[in-house]
Motif scaffolding. Sequence first.
Motif, PDB file in Angstrom:
ATOM      1  N   TYR A   4       0.956  -1.191   0.062  1.00 14.88           N
ATOM      2  CA  TYR A   4       0.240   0.150   0.018  1.00 14.88           C
ATOM      3  C   TYR A   4       0.785   1.119  -0.045  1.00 14.88           C
ATOM      4  CZ  TYR A   4      -2.790   3.782   2.099  1.00 14.88           C
ATOM      5  OH  TYR A   4      -3.503   4.937   2.352  1.00 14.88           O
ATOM      6  N   ILE A  17      -7.960  -0.372   4.829  1.00 18.57           N
ATOM      7  CA  ILE A  17      -7.000  -1.031   4.544  1.00 18.57           C
ATOM      8  C   ILE A  17      -6.209  -1.821   5.743  1.00 18.57           C
ATOM      9  CG2 ILE A  17      -4.736  -1.457   3.467  1.00 18.57           C
ATOM     10  CD1 ILE A  17      -5.376   0.799   1.574  1.00 18.57           C
ATOM     11  N   ILE A  96      -2.654  -2.551  -3.072  1.00 10.99           N
ATOM     12  CA  ILE A  96      -3.812  -2.153  -2.687  1.00 10.99           C
ATOM     13  C   ILE A  96      -3.993  -0.935  -2.805  1.00 10.99           C
ATOM     14  CG2 ILE A  96      -5.331  -2.234  -0.508  1.00 10.99           C
ATOM     15  CD1 ILE A  96      -3.771  -4.811   0.570  1.00 10.99           C
ATOM     16  N   TYR A  98      -7.128   1.599  -1.952  1.00 13.76           N
ATOM     17  CA  TYR A  98      -8.511   1.911  -1.554  1.00 13.76           C
ATOM     18  C   TYR A  98      -9.279   3.495  -1.206  1.00 13.76           C
ATOM     19  CZ  TYR A  98     -13.103   0.033  -0.380  1.00 13.76           C
ATOM     20  OH  TYR A  98     -14.431  -0.112  -0.375  1.00 13.76           O
TER      21      TYR A  98
END
Length: 197
Positions: A4, A17, A96, A98
Amino acid sequence: ILLYTGGFSPIKGIEYIIKTFVTNVKGDEYRLIILGENTLISSGYKHIIKCILAQVIGYKYMGRELQKIIDLDGRIKCISVIYELSDIIKQSHCFISYFAIPHANLALAENIILNNPCIAADNEEAREYTSNGEYAMLVAPNDYKEFATRLNVFLANIDYWKNAACKGSVSLSKLFDKENNISKFQRVLDDIMYSQN
């Protein structure tokens, strides 16, 4: 290794996350690498004021809450932004993203270009870089339960999403190709110049 790169900015979905990883991704073989500063807690007067507000009126000091979660889960590692992003991407197994508020997501594009499987919040920018979800898994934004469920599905099908990223790598490489973009820009300038004559 789940990567991330959004740092600790709330608009990039750090709360979703971290909490999803801790509560839903089981197994000591997993790691979450957070690229950003080494701490979520403010320093100086901001920290003192937030602590007082948290104790007196129950203010939600998100940085402190998330820092406690990170400290308790040895699978989460924070690294500073001084490292080369492309090297970190090559060492990770998936990316990832988000974002809670849509905005340019160049790290998503870079991960796809480097063939790294990706999962991201479904927004206009992510759709552009993933060919409407063809090159990466897109998940409804700001929906914790949906994200938690879909993250486990994503991890269970990581080879499929690796192939999807490889497929998207070629088209995104062309989209961000420096020479190609310079020549497009030059054509636009030429059109403007010649249309004024």
